[in-house]
Write an enzyme that holds these catalytic residues in place. Structure first.
Site, PDB file in Angstrom:
ATOM      1  N   TRP A  77       0.808  -1.229   0.000  1.00 12.45           N
ATOM      2  CA  TRP A  77       0.000   0.000   0.000  1.00 12.45           C
ATOM      3  C   TRP A  77       0.834   1.269   0.000  1.00 12.45           C
ATOM      4  O   TRP A  77       0.467   2.258  -0.626  1.00 12.45           O
ATOM      5  CB  TRP A  77      -0.998  -0.006   1.165  1.00 12.45           C
ATOM      6  CG  TRP A  77      -2.077  -1.027   0.952  1.00 12.45           C
ATOM      7  CD1 TRP A  77      -2.262  -2.181   1.667  1.00 12.45           C
ATOM      8  CD2 TRP A  77      -3.107  -1.025  -0.051  1.00 12.45           C
ATOM      9  NE1 TRP A  77      -3.333  -2.878   1.169  1.00 12.45           N
ATOM     10  CE2 TRP A  77      -3.873  -2.202   0.117  1.00 12.45           C
ATOM     11  CE3 TRP A  77      -3.450  -0.152  -1.076  1.00 12.45           C
ATOM     12  CZ2 TRP A  77      -4.967  -2.511  -0.703  1.00 12.45           C
ATOM     13  CZ3 TRP A  77      -4.537  -0.465  -1.889  1.00 12.45           C
ATOM     14  CH2 TRP A  77      -5.280  -1.627  -1.698  1.00 12.45           C
ATOM     15  N   ASP A 129      -1.259   6.573   6.450  1.00 15.71           N
ATOM     16  CA  ASP A 129      -2.392   5.753   6.012  1.00 15.71           C
ATOM     17  C   ASP A 129      -2.646   4.742   7.131  1.00 15.71           C
ATOM     18  O   ASP A 129      -1.857   3.836   7.356  1.00 15.71           O
ATOM     19  CB  ASP A 129      -2.029   5.047   4.698  1.00 15.71           C
ATOM     20  CG  ASP A 129      -3.107   4.069   4.228  1.00 15.71           C
ATOM     21  OD1 ASP A 129      -4.124   3.899   4.921  1.00 15.71           O
ATOM     22  OD2 ASP A 129      -2.904   3.465   3.153  1.00 15.71           O
ATOM     23  N   LYS A 176     -12.004  -1.514   6.460  1.00 19.55           N
ATOM     24  CA  LYS A 176     -11.162  -2.507   7.114  1.00 19.55           C
ATOM     25  C   LYS A 176     -11.581  -2.654   8.574  1.00 19.55           C
ATOM     26  O   LYS A 176     -11.944  -3.715   9.026  1.00 19.55           O
ATOM     27  CB  LYS A 176      -9.681  -2.106   7.028  1.00 19.55           C
ATOM     28  CG  LYS A 176      -9.195  -1.768   5.630  1.00 19.55           C
ATOM     29  CD  LYS A 176      -9.226  -2.964   4.711  1.00 19.55           C
ATOM     30  CE  LYS A 176      -9.129  -2.609   3.234  1.00 19.55           C
ATOM     31  NZ  LYS A 176      -7.928  -1.940   2.783  1.00 19.55           N
TER      32      LYS A 176
HETATM   33  C1  LIG Z   1      -7.454  -1.292   1.604  1.00 20.12           C
HETATM   34  C2  LIG Z   1      -6.398  -0.297   1.770  1.00 20.12           C
HETATM   35  C3  LIG Z   1      -6.309   0.851   0.956  1.00 20.12           C
HETATM   36  C4  LIG Z   1      -7.237   1.083  -0.218  1.00 20.12           C
HETATM   37  O1  LIG Z   1      -8.518   1.280   0.182  1.00 20.12           O
HETATM   38  P1  LIG Z   1      -9.731   1.425  -0.874  1.00 20.12           P
HETATM   39  O2  LIG Z   1     -10.814   1.917  -0.001  1.00 20.12           O
HETATM   40  O3  LIG Z   1      -9.963   0.090  -1.471  1.00 20.12           O
HETATM   41  O4  LIG Z   1      -9.307   2.431  -1.878  1.00 20.12           O
HETATM   42  C5  LIG Z   1      -5.317   1.760   1.209  1.00 20.12           C
HETATM   43  N1  LIG Z   1      -4.435   1.571   2.199  1.00 20.12           N
HETATM   44  C6  LIG Z   1      -4.480   0.485   3.003  1.00 20.12           C
HETATM   45  C7  LIG Z   1      -3.483   0.349   4.099  1.00 20.12           C
HETATM   46  C8  LIG Z   1      -5.471  -0.479   2.822  1.00 20.12           C
HETATM   47  O5  LIG Z   1      -5.517  -1.540   3.619  1.00 20.12           O
END
Ligand SMILES: *Cc1c(COP(=O)(O)O)cnc(C)c1O
Length: 366
Positions: A104, A174, A198
């Site tokens: 990511w 993030d 998540k």
């Molecule tokens: C799933 C995820 C993303 C992307 O998320 P989307 O909502 O599918 O765009 C970005 N960063 C991390 C750490 C993730 O687990």
């Protein structure tokens, strides 16, 4: 489990707390006497205003977010933030420094490179992301606009035991796959974002927590209106029609977490839960964890068996036994158990018992 539900180890969208789902169901057709569902409601109505303001207030209390930080709800998930961060925090053609710790952060880095001189100042690629790179003394550039990390790598299963020293530059994180999993000192960051599917609610939304002074950075007038943090902040996340349903569900989870004791209680439970699984993996003769001890995620646990055939067999047998979505990400292989906030400890204990039995049978067969 109640309602014939399975233990869902998906990395996302993922489990939500059962009491929250029940409460949402009870309000589905007629939200608190409004005569309509939240899905059918104007985002400008006083009823929805209250939902939005309560969600923000509960999140502020839960994370102890200081008043000089703004909370935004933006559509487009985590991925849109990969573009919004550089477009809003870095002047066109400016500089930003990234730590590459897995899938990511690498994606975010590649996206940001479109907009300026964006460099990787540390990378765990050499060890195939089985550990974080050394970040004890980062070569942060004097004129970098920010330093970027992915605080929990969902696919590779890594997390930061301590935050990096950014040498005075603002830290952008993030937190998608660890958001609200433990207490967080918001003051250490300039910006935090999290795609909510998540660890919080349904997909289709990102929470952004941004220090207010960063909203004043001059940005390229060509940047699309929806991609400007300032626009969202100025309109209290109501510039256009937001994901009302998503905000409502996330608000329910914020309230639920406050009532169950907050983030330190959540962290205690998450540590206990993850320890059950890692303890087994470290003692198993068939399975082993993918990541070095000091960097292991409490949320996403990738692991391998001795052979890919055993992994395929284990995933299928687990599914038949009511443990769903244990297949590892296609780029990594193996298995992965995502054990977010909503996964009960009993789910992890039952999984470990299943893996123990599977191991015993495999070893006897061998
Ligand atoms: C799933 C995820 C993303 C992307 O998320 P989307 O909502 O599918 O765009 C970005 N960063 C991390 C750490 C993730 O687990």
């Amino acid at each position: 489990m109640k309602y014939d539900r399975v233990y869902n180890f998906s990395a996302g969208p993922a489990m939500m707390p059962e009491p929250v789902l029940e409460e949402i169901r009870s309000e589905l057709l007629n939200y608190r006497g409004s005569g309509m569902s939240v899905m059918e409601m104007s985002h400008r109505s006083p009823v929805f205003q209250q939902i939005l303001q309560e969600a923000k207030a509960d999140l502020r209390a839960l994370m102890d977010i200081p008043e000089d930080y703004e909370i935004l709800f933006i559509q487009g998930g985590g991925t849109v933030q990969f573009s919004m961060v550089p477009l809003n925090l870095m002047p066109r053609g400016g500089k930003a420094d990234y730590i590459i710790s897995g899938h990511w952060s690498r994606l975010a880095f590649k996206e940001a490179q479109k907009f300026g001189d964006v460099q990787a100042i540390a990378s765990g690629e050499d060890c195939h992301f089985s550990a974080l790179p050394d970040y004890s003394d980062l070569p942060v550039r004097e004129d970098a606009s920010y330093v970027y990390i992915c605080e929990n790598e969902t696919i590779h299963g890594l997390t930061y035991p301590t935050l990096p020293d950014t040498k005075g530059k603002i830290l952008v994180a993030d937190q998608s796959s660890m958001f609200l999993s433990r207490p967080c000192d918001v003051r250490k960051y300039g910006l935090i974002f999290a795609g909510v599917q998540k660890n919080v609610g349904p997909a289709g939304l990102a929470v952004v927590i941004i220090r207010r002074d960063l909203l004043d950075r001059e940005i390229d007038p060509q940047v699309p209106v929806y991609l400007r943090y300032g626009i969202h902040a100025g309109q209290d996340s109501l510039y256009n029609t937001p994901n009302c349903w998503g905000i409502y569900c996330c608000g329910k989870v914020f309230r639920y977490l406050r009532e169950m004791g907050g983030l330190s209680e959540m962290a205690r439970r998450n540590e206990e839960k993850a320890a059950v699984l890692y303890r087994y993996l470290d003692s198993s003769k068939l399975f082993h964890a993918a990541v070095r001890k000091e960097y292991r995620s409490l949320m996403n646990v990738p692991f391998f068996a001795s052979t890919p055939e055993q992994e395929t067999k284990a995933v299928a047998a687990a599914k038949a036994a009511g443990f769903d979505n244990l297949k590892g990400h296609r780029t990594v292989g193996g298995l992965r158990a995502s054990i977010y906030n909503a996964m009960p400890k009993e789910g992890v204990e039952a999984l470990v018992q299943f893996l123990r039995d599977f191991e015993a049978k495999e070893m006897k067969g061998a």
